[in-house]
Design an enzyme around this catalytic site. Structure first.
Site, PDB file in Angstrom:
ATOM      1  N   GLU A   1      -7.271   0.688  -4.408  1.00 27.93           N
ATOM      2  CA  GLU A   1      -7.246   0.599  -2.949  1.00 27.93           C
ATOM      3  C   GLU A   1      -8.570   0.137  -2.341  1.00 27.93           C
ATOM      4  O   GLU A   1      -8.582  -0.788  -1.523  1.00 27.93           O
ATOM      5  CB  GLU A   1      -6.789   1.933  -2.345  1.00 27.93           C
ATOM      6  CG  GLU A   1      -5.296   2.138  -2.545  1.00 27.93           C
ATOM      7  CD  GLU A   1      -4.848   3.578  -2.430  1.00 27.93           C
ATOM      8  OE1 GLU A   1      -5.662   4.432  -2.023  1.00 27.93           O
ATOM      9  OE2 GLU A   1      -3.680   3.860  -2.755  1.00 27.93           O
TER      10      GLU A   1
ATOM     11  N   LYS B   1       3.141  11.155  -3.618  1.00 26.47           N
ATOM     12  CA  LYS B   1       2.068  10.488  -4.356  1.00 26.47           C
ATOM     13  C   LYS B   1       1.135  11.498  -5.026  1.00 26.47           C
ATOM     14  O   LYS B   1       0.555  11.223  -6.071  1.00 26.47           O
ATOM     15  CB  LYS B   1       1.280   9.610  -3.383  1.00 26.47           C
ATOM     16  CG  LYS B   1       0.232   8.722  -4.015  1.00 26.47           C
ATOM     17  CD  LYS B   1      -0.427   7.864  -2.947  1.00 26.47           C
ATOM     18  CE  LYS B   1      -1.535   7.008  -3.512  1.00 26.47           C
ATOM     19  NZ  LYS B   1      -2.125   6.159  -2.453  1.00 26.47           N
TER      20      LYS B   1
ATOM     21  N   ASP C   1     -13.279   5.272   1.249  1.00 26.45           N
ATOM     22  CA  ASP C   1     -11.829   5.243   1.460  1.00 26.45           C
ATOM     23  C   ASP C   1     -11.253   6.662   1.427  1.00 26.45           C
ATOM     24  O   ASP C   1     -11.040   7.225   0.355  1.00 26.45           O
ATOM     25  CB  ASP C   1     -11.187   4.354   0.386  1.00 26.45           C
ATOM     26  CG  ASP C   1      -9.674   4.271   0.515  1.00 26.45           C
ATOM     27  OD1 ASP C   1      -9.108   4.871   1.455  1.00 26.45           O
ATOM     28  OD2 ASP C   1      -9.050   3.605  -0.330  1.00 26.45           O
TER      29      ASP C   1
ATOM     30  N   ASP D   1       0.876  -1.170   0.000  1.00 25.58           N
ATOM     31  CA  ASP D   1       0.000   0.000   0.000  1.00 25.58           C
ATOM     32  C   ASP D   1       0.914   1.221   0.000  1.00 25.58           C
ATOM     33  O   ASP D   1       1.485   1.576   1.027  1.00 25.58           O
ATOM     34  CB  ASP D   1      -0.896  -0.034   1.247  1.00 25.58           C
ATOM     35  CG  ASP D   1      -1.708   1.256   1.428  1.00 25.58           C
ATOM     36  OD1 ASP D   1      -1.699   2.103   0.512  1.00 25.58           O
ATOM     37  OD2 ASP D   1      -2.344   1.398   2.490  1.00 25.58           O
TER      38      ASP D   1
END
Lengths: 629, 212
Positions: free
Chosen positions: A190, A91, A212, A30
């Site tokens: 994810e 990211k 999420d 992850d």
């Protein structure tokens, strides 16, 4: 869970170390905006692997000292101490161009520049890095962590991305994996990964919504869980909404108050900004479990003068609520696309650190009209799901299967700058589409194709994925040459293009250069350049061998140090202690030659000691016997 | 009898039962045969889903990710992509109807028909008159606009319901005895029905102009 094949693989484990996993383990990663985790499935059970610092999460932070990267907690501490050398939230920059990030540029204390071709450059320590390179450093650390934890070489991984990541962002993530020396078996969304871990844990069937909220992105996915199939019905999201935004809101409010009461501008230096953001993050996290909390920030870093202010959860909730309400839109979009209403949802599963906040749970409840399910570990569930997917891909788990979708429509630019979609969002993947192209004027020998991703009608408002030219056409009247282009979206949600000249039957190779990313040959080149600094596979095997032999020697020697001081003269004892210390350093440095030499040195310098210890034991044994009789 | 593209074993399955290789999509296959269901307008959604899941379970590229032939990987992606499109098409009434008409070679002539005058999707005369009357009426007398528009909408809905029931009657006829005549009638009805859709859009525009 199927695990028939595990017994045969255990035979490979060397000299009887009973817990060693199969050689060539496939890990699940992850890669988060703020924290990253690595997990593995062993005998059908997923678990998080500890970092070399013994932590479950590794902060996605990189400090560059003379070009050498430090990753994780060590780097996170540097975030405040040396903000100019420390990169975080990389990211958010992955697969994006300089013009895409204007909104967040001011909140990042490290330098960002634009290269000639619009690519984004992260400037640290006078050197330029791409977000792919920074992400690769984090991935390399995760790879090493897993290798240290498992004692085997790791070369393959499943990496997760936000479901709403576009093709460029997925390509960039895959490139980062390759650059870290990993074969990326699959890019998984994810929330989809989270649903796998949830499904395995709860063994429930039905239609679930995965809410999420991560550090920098929000995804809402709706899935149907039935008989081991995890079918994504629709997904929507926001790649610029996350926990970081809450930190920034707190920071902005506090900076304004500080300015009024003291005249100090906390945004004036990167150092101050970094420490302000850290204080804001601390405050936010405290509201997951407290009703009141103290916000405290150094007014002048290191000088001991601070600005303190008491907050209530109520004040915090009011501040962040408008930001979090942006999640509603994604939820309703996804429901619409799935042709469902909130009543059809049987469970709302909360994923991501920020979902620990009561206000986030409250907003999810307002949207779906039901209490959200907080049974899964919000930080770990995605990595666990990635590991389960890795287990599926290695063929060990034949019972579960993910069926996912492409999050955003794909299309081409047509006359007048309009986007014409050929694959609609939320289409099941893999999928393909065929489009016919022809010439507009006589004797034209090439056709330009511009591939786009997004939901807007105007081509310019969508993400440009690639431009390519279908060349080498036979000259002829307009509309005569016909080129058939096949757009294929693989199970990673990544686009591949093939073209065929229908008149000549020639396959024309189309090189699709990602608009913001690296081509395969660029990755190869960088890997080649990086090789000198990396432990090659062979080196790694040698290292594990040496380490396995050296460790027991070192352990035994360290135990005997008190004996050495008792039985040998001081200098000899001191020498043994010194070699032990050196050896620990050498182990940390993973230098097989050094460790090997020290091992010999240690063995030879402890021979006399060993003799003495044995002699003493025999002596005391005799005395014991003597006393008894 | 078809043979496995890899080992030559006779098979019509997605995956060769002998060598385990996924089979390339053959031009003779269509969305119905891919999912193993009857070529029909009426489809049972739960059984369609079960078939789709069962095929996915063995054909999905995830099942070919580890250590298999790279050719198998490519073909599983291609075939799974075709199965995905088949499922997507057959689970929606409109797309299924369009696909089946096309498969039967019926709607191929639509372009030419659209240009010809006789079967152009034009509004029936009486409805066109009603529509112009309505527009005049709401301009002259805005107070009664809402009532008149509602009445008009009811009329549109009735027409659309009638069309639907006629289409579904013809669809059943095709399903029962593969009547080509029924297909041609369906095609014409669907084409005629297009004015109802454009009417819906016009109504929304009219209402927003009036602030309703």
């Amino acid at each position: 869970m199927a695990s028939e094949s595990s017994s045969s693989e255990h035979e490979h484990s060397d000299h009887g170390s009973h817990s060693s996993p199969p050689v060539g383990a496939v890990i699940g990663i992850d890669l988060g905006t703020t924290n990253s985790l690595v997990a593995i499935v062993e005998n059908g059970v997923p678990r998080v692997l500890l970092s070399r610092e013994g932590e479950r999460m590794i902060p996605s932070v990189v400090t560059l000292r003379d070009g050498k990267p430090f990753v994780g907690y060590a780097a996170k501490r540097e975030k405040v101490l040396s903000p100019g050398e420390t990169v975080f939230s990389a990211k958010r920059l992955l697969g994006r161009g300089f013009s895409d990030i204007s909104a967040i540029r001011s909140s990042l204390p490290y330098g960002l520049e634009e290269s000639v071709d619009g690519q984004l450059k992260i400037m640290v320590g006078g050197k330029a890095y791409s977000a792919i390179e920074i992400s690769a450093m984090i991935l390399r650390e995760l790879k090493s962590s897993a290798e240290a934890a498992l004692g085997v070489l790791v070369q393959k991984a499943v990496i997760t991305v936000p479901a709403y990541f576009n093709d460029s962002q997925r390509q960039a993530t895959r490139a980062a994996g390759r650059l870290a020396g990993l074969e990326v078996l699959r890019i998984v969304n994810e929330p989809t990964a989270a649903s796998l871990a949830y499904g395995l844990q709860e063994k429930k069937q039905g239609i679930i919504a995965v809410f999420d909220l991560g550090g920098g992105t929000f995804d809402l996915s709706i899935l149907k869980l039935r008989d081991g199939i995890f079918e994504v019905l629709a997904t929507h999201g926001n790649t610029t909404l996350g926990g970081d935004d809450l930190d920034r809101a707190i920071a902005a409010k506090m900076a304004a108050e500080v300015k009024v009461s003291t005249g100090i501008d906390l945004y004036s230096s990167p150092l101050q900004t970094a420490s302000l953001l850290e204080a804001a993050e601390k405050l936010k996290i405290s509201f997951a479990s407290h009703e009141h909390s103290l916000f405290s920030v150094d007014l002048c870093v290191g000088a001991g003068k601070s600005f303190d202010r008491e907050w209530t959860r109520d004040e915090f909730d009011q501040l962040v609520r408008p930001i979090l309400l942006a999640t509603r839109e994604s939820c309703f979009h996804a429901l619409d696309d799935a042709e469902l209403t909130v009543e059809d949802i049987t469970e709302v599963v909360m994923v991501g650190g920020p979902t620990r906040l009561k206000i986030v749970q409250q907003i999810a409840e307002e949207i779906f009209g039901r209490k959200p399910n907080t049974s899964v570990h919000p930080d770990e569930v995605v990595a666990l799901g990635a590991a389960i997917q890795a287990d599926i891909l290695t063929g060990k788990n034949q019972e579960l299967l993910l069926l996912d979708v492409v999050p955003l429509s794909l299309g081409i630019e047509t006359y007048g700058g309009i986007m014409e979609p050929f694959i609609k969002r939320n289409t099941r993947i893999p999928t393909s589409a065929r489009e016919m192209f022809t010439t507009f004027v006589d004797n034209q020998t090439g056709v330009d194709v511009h591939v786009l991703q997004g939901e807007r009608e105007q081509a310019a408002e969508n993400r440009s994925l690639a431009r390519f030219k279908l060349g080498g056409l036979d000259a002829g009247p307009a509309g005569f040459p016909r080129v058939e282009v096949t757009f294929l979206i693989d199970a990673d949600g990544i686009l591949q293009v093939e073209a065929r000249d229908l008149r000549s039957g020639r396959e024309s190779s189309v090189e699709v250069k990602p608009s913001f990313g690296l081509r395969e040959d660029e990755i190869e080149e960088m890997l080649e350049a990086a090789k000198v600094n990396l432990l090659s596979d062979l080196d790694f095997k040698r290292w594990i061998e040496v380490k396995n032999q050296a460790e027991p020697v070192l352990r035994a020697a360290m135990k005997k140090v008190p004996d050495a001081y008792r039985l040998l003269d001081r200098d000899d004892a001191k020498k043994i202690e010194l070699i032990c210390e050196k050896m620990r350093t050498a182990m940390d440095a993973r230098d097989p030659e050094w460790v090997q030499n020290l091992k010999y040195e240690l063995e030879s310098s402890t021979t006399r000691l060993a003799e003495l210890v044995i002699a003493e034991a025999i002596q005391s044994g005799r005395e014991g016997i003597a006393k008894k009789t | 009898m078809k043979r496995c593209a890899f080992c030559g074993h006779e098979t019509t399955e997605h995956i060769c039962p002998k060598c385990g290789g996924p089979q390339p999509v053959d031009p003779s296959e269509n969305y119905f045969s891919l999912l193993g269901v009857e070529r029909a307008f009426q489809q049972d959604l739960p059984s369609l889903e079960k078939k789709f899941y069962d095929i996915s379970r063995t054909l999905h590229p995830d099942r070919f990710a580890a250590g298999t032939d790279s050719k198998w990987k490519v073909i599983s992606v291609e075939r799974m992509s075709a199965v995905n499109k088949a499922y997507q098409t057959l689970t929606k009434r409109d797309s299924l109807r369009r696909y089946l008409l096309e498969l039967e070679g019926v709607s191929l002539g639509r372009k030419e028909k659209a240009e010809g005058d006789s079967s152009n999707p034009v509004m029936p005369m009486e409805l066109a008159e009603e529509w112009f009357d309505l527009q005049d009426a709401v301009m002259e007398n805005p107070e009664s606009a809402l009532a008149r528009i509602s009445a008009f909408e009811r009329g549109i809905r009735e027409r659309s319901d009638e069309l639907k029931s006629r289409v579904s009657f013809l669809e059943n006829e095709y399903d029962a005895n593969a009547s080509r005549e029924a297909l041609l009638k369906i095609d014409k009805l669907v084409l005629d029905g297009q004015y109802l859709k454009s009417m819906d859009r016009d109504l929304i525009r009219l209402k927003s102009r009036l602030g309703i």
